[in-house]
Design an enzyme around this catalytic site. Sequence first.
Site, short mmCIF file in Angstrom:
data_model
loop_
_atom_site.label_atom_id
_atom_site.label_comp_id
_atom_site.label_asym_id
_atom_site.label_seq_id
_atom_site.Cartn_x
_atom_site.Cartn_y
_atom_site.Cartn_z
N LYS A 117 -11.09 15.33 5.06
CA LYS A 117 -12.25 14.92 4.26
C LYS A 117 -13.18 14.05 5.10
O LYS A 117 -12.70 13.22 5.90
CB LYS A 117 -11.79 14.14 3.03
CG LYS A 117 -12.92 13.44 2.28
CD LYS A 117 -12.42 12.55 1.17
CE LYS A 117 -13.15 11.22 1.23
NZ LYS A 117 -12.84 10.34 0.09
N LYS A 151 -17.42 18.66 -1.91
CA LYS A 151 -17.11 17.56 -2.84
C LYS A 151 -18.39 16.80 -3.16
O LYS A 151 -18.75 15.84 -2.47
CB LYS A 151 -16.06 16.64 -2.21
CG LYS A 151 -15.69 15.45 -3.08
CD LYS A 151 -14.41 14.79 -2.62
CE LYS A 151 -14.17 13.51 -3.37
NZ LYS A 151 -12.81 12.98 -3.20
N ARG A 172 0.85 -1.21 0.00
CA ARG A 172 0.00 0.00 0.00
C ARG A 172 0.88 1.25 0.00
O ARG A 172 0.59 2.22 -0.67
CB ARG A 172 -0.96 -0.02 1.21
CG ARG A 172 -2.00 -1.14 1.12
CD ARG A 172 -3.05 -1.03 2.21
NE ARG A 172 -2.53 -1.23 3.56
CZ ARG A 172 -2.41 -2.40 4.17
NH1 ARG A 172 -2.81 -3.50 3.58
NH2 ARG A 172 -1.92 -2.47 5.40
P1 13P Z 1 -14.03 8.40 -6.69
O1 13P Z 1 -13.62 9.56 -7.55
O2 13P Z 1 -13.36 7.12 -7.06
O3 13P Z 1 -15.52 8.30 -6.57
O4 13P Z 1 -13.47 8.69 -5.23
C1 13P Z 1 -13.46 9.95 -4.76
C2 13P Z 1 -13.57 9.91 -3.29
O5 13P Z 1 -12.71 10.37 -2.59
C3 13P Z 1 -14.78 9.33 -2.70
O6 13P Z 1 -14.81 9.66 -1.37
#
Ligand code: 13P
Length: 331
Positions: free
Chosen positions: A142, A223, A52
Site C-alpha cells: 500500500k 483505495k 503494539r
Molecule cells: P481509515 O479507514 O482509518 O481512514 O484508514 C485507512 C487507511 O489505511 C488510510 O491509509
Amino acid sequence: MTTTLRTDLPTLADTARRMAHAGRGILAADESIKTMSSRLEQEGIPSSEKARRDYRELLITADGLSDSVSGVIWCDETFAQDLSDGRPFPQAARELGILPGIKVDTGTSKLPGGGGALITEGLDGLGDRLASYAERGAAFAKWRAVFDVATITLYSARANGHALARYAALSQQHGIVPIVEPEVLCTGDHNLGASAQASSLALSVAFDELAQADVDLSGIVLKPNFVTPGLDAPAATARTVAAATFGVLSDTVPPAVAGIAFLSGGQPTSHVCEALRELHRLGDRPWPVTFSFGRALVSDALSAWGGDARNVATAQQILVDNCRQAGQAIR
Ligand code: 13P
C-alpha cells in the site's frame, strides 16, 4: 543454470481479485509506529513494541475474521514480528486464509513549491524493500498519497500521482499487488462539490500516471475516499454520498481496475458501511467495491481492549462484528 518458470503461483490479477471479491474486504492495521503509539496512549496504554504487537495479534487472531476479511495491511514493524506462538505475522495471516499486505510509503513531507500540499516519500530503496517483503510472503502493498481539499493543485496531484505510479510499477515487478491510495481528506468544512472536484483531480491524474508507467490495472486495487462533505460540514445522506462517489469514479477509474476498496477517513462505522451498501447497490459498475477501513473497524476494539488481557475476547468480538457489518454491505 536453468530456471524453471513457476506456474502454480497466483497472478497479480488473481490476487487483486481475491482481495476485492466475494463480500470480503481489507483490514487496515498499518498505522506507523508513531501513529499507533499515539492511538495507544490516547487509550491510556503505554506504547511499546510489545503493546503494539499484542494489539495486532488481538486483531489477526479474532475468531471468524476471515469470514469478512480477505487481507490485512501492516507496517514494517508488525510485518517483522512474531505472534506469541512464535509464528511470523505474515505466515499466521496466510494460515488463517487472509492475505498479508505491507505499507511501503514512509509518510509525507511538505511538497516544495506546493503551497502547503504534501508529497508522500519512500521511493528510495523501494525495490530492495519490496524484494524482501515478497520473500517474506507479502501478497500486496500500500502507498498512500494525501490531499487536502484546500491545497490540492494540478502540480501536487501530478507529483503524488507520479510517485504512486512508480511504486505501483515496481510492486508489480516484484509480484506484489499495489493498493493505490490517492486519499482526499475529509477533515474540514468543505461541501460535497469541493470533495468531488478534488477527488476527480487526484484520481484522473493518478490514472494518467499509472498509464504512463504501464501499470497493469487488472493487478491493482484502488483505495479512494468516499466523496463526502467535510467532517465539520452538515452531513449528506448515504445515498447522496454513494451517488457522488459513483459519479466521480465512473468518470475517472478505468473499467480494467480489479477492485475498489474504500478507506473510512475517520467517519463512523455505520456511516461508511451505509455508503458502501448504497454504492454496492448501484448497477452497471465495472469494478467490484469493498472496504479497506482502518479506524471504522478497529477504534472501538482498541478502546475495549485498553491493554488488558482480560478484555481480548470482548475487543475481538467488536472487531469481528464491525467487519461483518462492512462485509454485509457488499453482499
Ligand atoms: P481509515 O479507514 O482509518 O481512514 O484508514 C485507512 C487507511 O489505511 C488510510 O491509509
